[in-house]
Design a protein around this motif. Structure first.
Motif, PDB file in Angstrom:
ATOM      1  N   TYR A   1      -6.107  75.197  95.523  1.00 30.08           N
ATOM      2  CA  TYR A   1      -6.553  74.026  94.767  1.00 30.08           C
ATOM      3  C   TYR A   1      -5.633  72.855  95.095  1.00 30.08           C
ATOM      4  O   TYR A   1      -4.577  72.684  94.463  1.00 30.08           O
ATOM      5  CB  TYR A   1      -6.538  74.317  93.259  1.00 30.08           C
ATOM      6  CG  TYR A   1      -7.359  75.536  92.897  1.00 30.08           C
ATOM      7  CD1 TYR A   1      -8.757  75.467  92.879  1.00 30.08           C
ATOM      8  CD2 TYR A   1      -6.742  76.753  92.601  1.00 30.08           C
ATOM      9  CE1 TYR A   1      -9.520  76.589  92.559  1.00 30.08           C
ATOM     10  CE2 TYR A   1      -7.487  77.871  92.284  1.00 30.08           C
ATOM     11  CZ  TYR A   1      -8.890  77.793  92.269  1.00 30.08           C
ATOM     12  OH  TYR A   1      -9.644  78.895  91.966  1.00 30.08           O
ATOM     13  N   PRO A   2      -5.988  72.058  96.075  1.00 27.73           N
ATOM     14  CA  PRO A   2      -5.142  70.944  96.532  1.00 27.73           C
ATOM     15  C   PRO A   2      -4.792  69.962  95.418  1.00 27.73           C
ATOM     16  O   PRO A   2      -3.740  69.303  95.484  1.00 27.73           O
ATOM     17  CB  PRO A   2      -5.988  70.275  97.616  1.00 27.73           C
ATOM     18  CG  PRO A   2      -6.915  71.349  98.095  1.00 27.73           C
ATOM     19  CD  PRO A   2      -7.214  72.186  96.895  1.00 27.73           C
ATOM     20  N   ALA A   3      -5.636  69.866  94.410  1.00 30.56           N
ATOM     21  CA  ALA A   3      -5.331  68.949  93.305  1.00 30.56           C
ATOM     22  C   ALA A   3      -4.079  69.384  92.555  1.00 30.56           C
ATOM     23  O   ALA A   3      -3.469  68.585  91.841  1.00 30.56           O
ATOM     24  CB  ALA A   3      -6.523  68.867  92.351  1.00 30.56           C
ATOM     25  N   TYR A   4      -3.708  70.633  92.708  1.00 30.45           N
ATOM     26  CA  TYR A   4      -2.521  71.160  92.020  1.00 30.45           C
ATOM     27  C   TYR A   4      -1.453  71.566  93.038  1.00 30.45           C
ATOM     28  O   TYR A   4      -0.781  72.585  92.887  1.00 30.45           O
ATOM     29  CB  TYR A   4      -2.916  72.378  91.173  1.00 30.45           C
ATOM     30  CG  TYR A   4      -3.879  72.052  90.054  1.00 30.45           C
ATOM     31  CD1 TYR A   4      -3.425  71.465  88.882  1.00 30.45           C
ATOM     32  CD2 TYR A   4      -5.237  72.310  90.195  1.00 30.45           C
ATOM     33  CE1 TYR A   4      -4.311  71.154  87.861  1.00 30.45           C
ATOM     34  CE2 TYR A   4      -6.122  72.002  89.176  1.00 30.45           C
ATOM     35  CZ  TYR A   4      -5.655  71.417  88.000  1.00 30.45           C
ATOM     36  OH  TYR A   4      -6.529  71.107  86.986  1.00 30.45           O
ATOM     37  N   LYS A   5      -1.306  70.724  94.074  1.00 32.52           N
ATOM     38  CA  LYS A   5      -0.334  71.054  95.125  1.00 32.52           C
ATOM     39  C   LYS A   5       1.108  71.036  94.618  1.00 32.52           C
ATOM     40  O   LYS A   5       1.996  71.641  95.241  1.00 32.52           O
ATOM     41  CB  LYS A   5      -0.483  70.093  96.295  1.00 32.52           C
ATOM     42  CG  LYS A   5      -0.204  68.637  95.928  1.00 32.52           C
ATOM     43  CD  LYS A   5      -0.330  67.721  97.150  1.00 32.52           C
ATOM     44  CE  LYS A   5      -0.020  66.264  96.768  1.00 32.52           C
ATOM     45  NZ  LYS A   5      -0.104  65.379  97.958  1.00 32.52           N
ATOM     46  N   ASP A   6       1.353  70.327  93.495  1.00 30.78           N
ATOM     47  CA  ASP A   6       2.709  70.299  92.923  1.00 30.78           C
ATOM     48  C   ASP A   6       2.792  71.150  91.657  1.00 30.78           C
ATOM     49  O   ASP A   6       3.636  70.916  90.782  1.00 30.78           O
ATOM     50  CB  ASP A   6       3.108  68.857  92.592  1.00 30.78           C
ATOM     51  CG  ASP A   6       3.202  67.989  93.836  1.00 30.78           C
ATOM     52  OD1 ASP A   6       3.638  68.527  94.872  1.00 30.78           O
ATOM     53  OD2 ASP A   6       2.836  66.803  93.763  1.00 30.78           O
ATOM     54  N   LEU A   7       1.918  72.141  91.552  1.00 30.48           N
ATOM     55  CA  LEU A   7       1.883  72.990  90.364  1.00 30.48           C
ATOM     56  C   LEU A   7       3.250  73.620  90.109  1.00 30.48           C
ATOM     57  O   LEU A   7       3.849  74.230  91.003  1.00 30.48           O
ATOM     58  CB  LEU A   7       0.823  74.087  90.543  1.00 30.48           C
ATOM     59  CG  LEU A   7       0.553  74.965  89.314  1.00 30.48           C
ATOM     60  CD1 LEU A   7      -0.214  74.178  88.259  1.00 30.48           C
ATOM     61  CD2 LEU A   7      -0.228  76.206  89.727  1.00 30.48           C
ATOM     62  N   MET A   8       3.743  73.509  88.880  1.00 31.25           N
ATOM     63  CA  MET A   8       5.054  74.046  88.489  1.00 31.25           C
ATOM     64  C   MET A   8       4.883  75.454  87.923  1.00 31.25           C
ATOM     65  O   MET A   8       3.933  75.726  87.194  1.00 31.25           O
ATOM     66  CB  MET A   8       5.690  73.131  87.443  1.00 31.25           C
ATOM     67  CG  MET A   8       7.068  73.576  86.986  1.00 31.25           C
ATOM     68  SD  MET A   8       8.327  73.343  88.257  1.00 31.25           S
ATOM     69  CE  MET A   8       8.308  71.559  88.390  1.00 31.25           C
ATOM     70  N   MET A   9       5.810  76.345  88.265  1.00 35.77           N
ATOM     71  CA  MET A   9       5.802  77.697  87.717  1.00 35.77           C
ATOM     72  C   MET A   9       7.137  77.964  87.031  1.00 35.77           C
ATOM     73  O   MET A   9       8.199  77.901  87.662  1.00 35.77           O
ATOM     74  CB  MET A   9       5.567  78.743  88.823  1.00 35.77           C
ATOM     75  CG  MET A   9       5.500  80.182  88.314  1.00 35.77           C
ATOM     76  SD  MET A   9       4.174  80.466  87.127  1.00 35.77           S
ATOM     77  CE  MET A   9       2.738  80.361  88.198  1.00 35.77           C
ATOM     78  N   GLY A  10       7.069  78.227  85.737  1.00 39.20           N
ATOM     79  CA  GLY A  10       8.279  78.524  84.958  1.00 39.20           C
ATOM     80  C   GLY A  10       8.496  80.031  84.831  1.00 39.20           C
ATOM     81  O   GLY A  10       7.574  80.778  84.507  1.00 39.20           O
ATOM     82  N   VAL A  11       9.725  80.473  85.089  1.00 39.59           N
ATOM     83  CA  VAL A  11      10.087  81.899  84.986  1.00 39.59           C
ATOM     84  C   VAL A  11      11.356  82.011  84.150  1.00 39.59           C
ATOM     85  O   VAL A  11      12.336  81.299  84.394  1.00 39.59           O
ATOM     86  CB  VAL A  11      10.322  82.525  86.376  1.00 39.59           C
ATOM     87  CG1 VAL A  11      10.750  83.979  86.234  1.00 39.59           C
ATOM     88  CG2 VAL A  11       9.061  82.426  87.231  1.00 39.59           C
ATOM     89  N   ASN A  12      11.327  82.902  83.174  1.00 39.50           N
ATOM     90  CA  ASN A  12      12.501  83.118  82.313  1.00 39.50           C
ATOM     91  C   ASN A  12      13.491  84.065  82.991  1.00 39.50           C
ATOM     92  O   ASN A  12      13.093  85.080  83.578  1.00 39.50           O
ATOM     93  CB  ASN A  12      12.072  83.719  80.969  1.00 39.50           C
ATOM     94  CG  ASN A  12      11.212  82.758  80.167  1.00 39.50           C
ATOM     95  OD1 ASN A  12      11.633  81.665  79.846  1.00 39.50           O
ATOM     96  ND2 ASN A  12       9.984  83.185  79.872  1.00 39.50           N
ATOM     97  N   LEU A  13      14.774  83.713  82.885  1.00 41.97           N
ATOM     98  CA  LEU A  13      15.844  84.594  83.367  1.00 41.97           C
ATOM     99  C   LEU A  13      16.526  85.240  82.168  1.00 41.97           C
ATOM    100  O   LEU A  13      16.977  84.547  81.249  1.00 41.97           O
ATOM    101  CB  LEU A  13      16.872  83.809  84.178  1.00 41.97           C
ATOM    102  CG  LEU A  13      16.463  83.330  85.569  1.00 41.97           C
ATOM    103  CD1 LEU A  13      17.632  82.606  86.231  1.00 41.97           C
ATOM    104  CD2 LEU A  13      16.009  84.483  86.438  1.00 41.97           C
ATOM    105  N   SER A  14      16.617  86.581  82.171  1.00 40.59           N
ATOM    106  CA  SER A  14      17.313  87.284  81.087  1.00 40.59           C
ATOM    107  C   SER A  14      18.823  87.180  81.286  1.00 40.59           C
ATOM    108  O   SER A  14      19.309  86.761  82.341  1.00 40.59           O
ATOM    109  CB  SER A  14      16.891  88.752  81.063  1.00 40.59           C
ATOM    110  OG  SER A  14      17.399  89.413  82.209  1.00 40.59           O
ATOM    111  N   ALA A  15      19.546  87.608  80.253  1.00 39.95           N
ATOM    112  CA  ALA A  15      21.011  87.563  80.326  1.00 39.95           C
ATOM    113  C   ALA A  15      21.532  88.432  81.462  1.00 39.95           C
ATOM    114  O   ALA A  15      22.449  88.043  82.195  1.00 39.95           O
ATOM    115  CB  ALA A  15      21.607  88.017  78.990  1.00 39.95           C
TER     116      ALA A  15
END
Length: 888
Positions: free
Chosen positions: A713-727
């Motif tokens: 989906y080129p309209a979302y070429k800058d799509l951000m993905m958030g990932v949680n890091l555990s301790a």
């Protein structure tokens, strides 16, 4: 001595260790004492005599070989001589001719080690004439018990006769020499001593000698030939009749120059070989079987020294002791002056039995001390080898100097004592805590099981009819936040704190007048302590004691001038006579309930806790199995993992209503329970370390999916993905490499990955966290602080964090319409973030009102159920495919 030493070692620990001396030190000393007494008893009855005699033989073989004695000549009657004469015993004429040929070269004395008790014609008269010569000595056999005596020829003067009986030990080895013997109410000198006397007379030496009638001490020159007693040296109850001395072998080979009888008869000898020498004539033929086993036979089992050479060894021994290096003058007065001034030097000296016992005990003490003192195995082995080498070296040096002291017995005492201490220490270490001296977990469990089984049997036999009889109780507690205390104070002060706490509890038990026989106080873990109470009078008494322990721990501790305050969570469990329960497990369940319950520090076990603990255990077991199944799915390249699917919750731009990205959230699809909420299984994964493979899976899958959507989906070429890091992930040393390899493998641009870390994780160790965040930032990824506002970070710390986003916790967002203070907090966080050039994400948006208020505060992004709940990837993709825009 060893008791005092080990007691001093124990006093290096807290005062309570003295109470453990009865178990640790006491049992060790008792065990050592029993072994040493048994060893000394075995020695007294002669059980260890073979070992000591073997040591004697070894030292005899190791002494310097002095070679042949030039004062002696041995005439051997060989097998060839017997074959040549074609008979045995040899004719008298042969012996007479040999004596005549030898006498013409003027020997000092000739010793005939051959029985001539009856005539052997021809030539008997010639032999009689030769034996009348004054410097010829013949032999007789005294005989004893069932052995008949063999007399010397009746025509030889009494002063020319010596007995040739050799003393053989029980193992068949000749180590002793009989100088005088009583026979038929007369005292007879030995063959060797008689030859020595003639040699002295020939050499014009006058030496002070003991009386043959009463030879209590035979002194010759500077040599004092002290007679053996029944317990001399390593002997125990040896037959020491007569006048016996130890025989020091000059060499293990032939001690003198030797010629054959045939050579003597043929005159094929040099005069200087005979002149002024002691000449011995004896058989060396194997067929005559006149061989004896000596200490040197241990090297060659077939080696037997002929009797004539044994006599030569004895003569050489006596002559060397009396004349060699003794400055003997040819006058009685001169020798008497030497003896009185310089003293006699015994051929062999022996310690009194009491000194030998002290010597043995000394090595036993030394072995125990070294085993207790040296803890490192390699060093201990080195020290033991060095000590035993020293013992052998000392004994050998003294042996060379003429002192025979025990060797094998002190070695055994040393090893037995050392092994006993090591074994006792291993048992002690297995059952006691080395820091506090308290019994450990294994000891406590064993003690409880014995107690429980004992009273359960009594109940089974109907000695007790009351099913509610209280058999035991356990009070279990640990120090809250002890890991943080260890980090702040350091491990040394942490250990001192545990010792102080231990001493305080012991003092409390003494003040509460709890009988020592009724409790077992133990350290069951790093900062966990347990108190097992036997037959407590009432459960209320146990609770009062637990509350007293709680109050005692709340009092400040002074450790190296630092005042330390701690709290403890306490669990109590009871065991009744008709039950068989895991009391420690129940106490743990109660303690953890106290730890998780607010304002509750003492908790009594209830059956519901067991159900909860069992459920927790089952969930952990299932989680482990699920992780294994998940790994197998990955190995088999299963595209859609049904065990741990990743869900995606959209992140919405509050200004445009467009989807700016997603937050990747892990789910667990349990085979029997369905989808397990992350709030239930994530803490278990954190505690067990399973979060590491799961976190790596989420990171890889989220990056792969984000890149796939960007391409699709080129309209979302800058799509951000958030990932949680555990301790645990954040503390992983290979985190940077893991993230970099994931980005390379999935193709996701680094700025499109946002790693979210909770505020509390960052603040655990800010310096390390800041350094780690800087390295992550250098990868080009975005960083966000999750649940901001719920931790305890300060503005000073916040300015040092290289973060891009602050995430407002949903608890503030949800209630900002009803609580003015939460509205103020949200407004403050947004203003703070903007002042630090950070953007803001608001969690927990559930109503349009939340959206409108956040937009009015210039909050950039939001997520929550108002927009969408977390979705499987197929449903999340539909939002992108439909270009979902949210209207406000």
């Amino acid at each position: 001595m060893i008791a005092k030493f080990l007691l001093n070692m124990h006093t290096l620990k807290p005062r309570l260790s003295r109470k453990q001396v009865n178990i640790g030190l006491g049992s060790t000393l008792f065990t050592i004492s029993i072994f040493i007494l048994a060893l000394l008893g075995a020695r007294q009855i002669g059980f260890l005599e073979p070992l000591e005699l073997a040591a004697y033989d070894w030292m005899m073989r190791q002494q310097p070989d002095k070679g042949i004695d030039p004062r002696l000549l041995v005439v051997e009657i060989t097998e060839d001589d017997i074959r040549q004469q074609r008979r045995w015993p040899l004719p008298d004429q042969v012996i007479a001719d040999a004596l005549e040929n030898l006498l013409q070269h003027k020997p000092a004395v000739i010793g005939l080690d051959n029985y001539r008790d009856f005539p052997q014609e021809p030539g008997h008269q010639s032999l009689v004439e030769q034996l009348q010569q004054p410097n010829i000595v013949v032999i007789r056999k005294l005989g004893q018990d069932s052995t008949p005596s063999i007399p010397a020829p009746d025509y030889v003067a009494q002063e020319q006769i010596g007995f040739n009986d050799l003393v053989v030990d029980g193992d068949g080895i000749v180590r002793r020499n009989l100088l005088y013997a009583n026979f038929d109410e007369h005292v007879y000198p030995s063959f060797a001593l008689r030859l020595f006397s003639y040699y002295l007379e020939h050499q014009h030496h006058v030496l002070p000698m003991g009386s043959a009638d009463n030879p209590s001490q035979l002194d010759m020159g500077r040599a004092s030939m002290l007679p053996l007693e029944t317990t001399s040296g390593a002997y125990q109850n040896v037959d020491a009749r007569g006048y016996q001395i130890l025989l020091r072998y000059r060499t293990g080979q032939k001690v003198a120059r030797h010629v054959t009888l045939a050579e003597v008869l043929a005159g094929d000898i040099k005069p200087e070989w005979v002149q002024d020498k002691i000449v011995l004539i004896g058989t060396t033929a194997h067929s005559i079987k006149d061989g004896f086993v000596t200490p040197f036979s241990a090297v060659d089992d077939e080696f037997h020294m002929p009797g004539v050479y044994i006599h030569a060894q004895i003569i050489s021994h006596i002559i060397s002791a009396a004349l060699d290096n003794s400055n003997v003058e040819p006058s009685y007065e001169a020798n008497l002056f030497i003896s009185q001034t310089l003293g006699y030097r015994p051929l062999f000296s022996f310690w009194h039995d009491s000194f030998e016992i002290v010597w043995i005990i000394f090595w036993a003490v030394l072995g125990g001390i070294l085993a207790w003192w040296v803890q490192q195995p390699f060093k201990l082995a080195t020290v033991f080898i060095a000590s035993l080498t020293s013992l052998i070296g000392i004994s050998y040096i003294l042996f060379i100097q003429g002192y025979w002291i025990p060797v094998s017995t002190p070695m055994l005492a040393f090893l037995i004592s050392g092994v006993s201490v090591i074994s006792s220490r291993l048992v002690y270490d297995a059952l006691y805590d080395t820091l506090t001296g308290l019994p450990n977990r294994a000891f406590l469990i064993s003690k409880f099981h014995r107690l429980q089984n004992y009273y359960y049997k009594l109940f089974s036999y109907r000695f007790f009819k009351d099913e509610k009889k209280l058999v035991a109780a356990v009070i279990l507690w640990d120090i809250d936040r002890f890991k943080i205390l260890n980090i702040v104070l350091g491990h040394r002060l942490g250990d001192l704190l545990l010792i102080e706490l231990t001493q305080r509890i012991i003092t409390l038990l003494e003040d509460q007048q709890v009988r020592r026989s009724r409790y077992t106080f133990s350290r069951v873990g790093g900062n966990e302590f347990g108190l097992l109470l036997r037959l407590p009078p009432h459960d209320l008494e146990v609770r009062r004691l637990a509350e007293a322990i709680q109050k005692s721990t709340q009092q400040p501790f002074l450790v190296e001038r630092q005042e330390i305050f701690i709290t403890a969570s306490i669990g109590i469990a009871f065991s009744y006579i008709n039950e068989k329960r895991d009391l420690l497990r129940d106490a743990y369940a109660a303690m953890y309930r106290a730890k998780t319950s607010p304002n509750v520090r003492v908790e009594v076990f209830k059956s519901a806790m067991e159900s909860s603990a069992v459920a927790q255990f089952e969930l952990e077991r299932d989680l482990r199995q699920a992780v294994i199944q998940h790994k197998e799915n990955i190995i088999q390249n299963i595209e859609h993992d049904v065990v741990f699917p990743v869900y995606y919750q959209p992140l919405v731009d509050l200004k445009t209503g467009k989807i700016a990205g997603f937050e990747a959230l892990l789910r667990w699809d349990h085979e029997g329970r369905g989808i397990v909420p992350p709030g239930i299984f994530i803490p278990i994964a954190e505690e067990t370390g399973l979060i590491l493979p799961l976190g790596e899976w989420v990171l890889n899958e989220a990056c792969r999916q984000a890149h796939e959507w960007q391409q699709k989906y080129p309209a979302y070429k800058d799509l951000m993905m958030g990932v949680n890091l555990s301790a645990k992930q954040f503390a992983q040393p290979h985190l940077i490499d893991c993230i970099q390899s994931t980005l390379n493998r999935t193709g996701l641009p680094a700025p499109c990955l946002k790693l979210e870390i909770t505020e509390s994780v960052i603040m655990d160790d800010f310096k390390i966290s800041a350094a780690m965040m800087t390295m992550l930032k250098n990868l080009g990824v975005k960083l966000g602080i999750d649940d901001f506002g719920t931790g305890y970070s300060s503005l000073a710390y916040l300015t040092q964090m290289p973060t891009d986003t602050l995430k407002v916790d949903k608890s503030f967002v949800i209630s900002m319409g009803t609580r003015e203070v939460d509205m103020v907090i949200v407004e403050t966080i947004i203003a703070l973030a903007h002042s630090l050039n950070m953007n803001v994400i608001a969690e927990g948006i559930e109503e349009l009102e939340h959206v409108l208020k956040l937009r009015s505060l210039d909050c950039e992004y939001g997520q929550g159920y108002y927009f969408s709940k977390p979705l499987p990837k197929d449903q999340a993709e539909k939002l992108l495919a439909g270009h979902q825009d949210f209207k406000f």
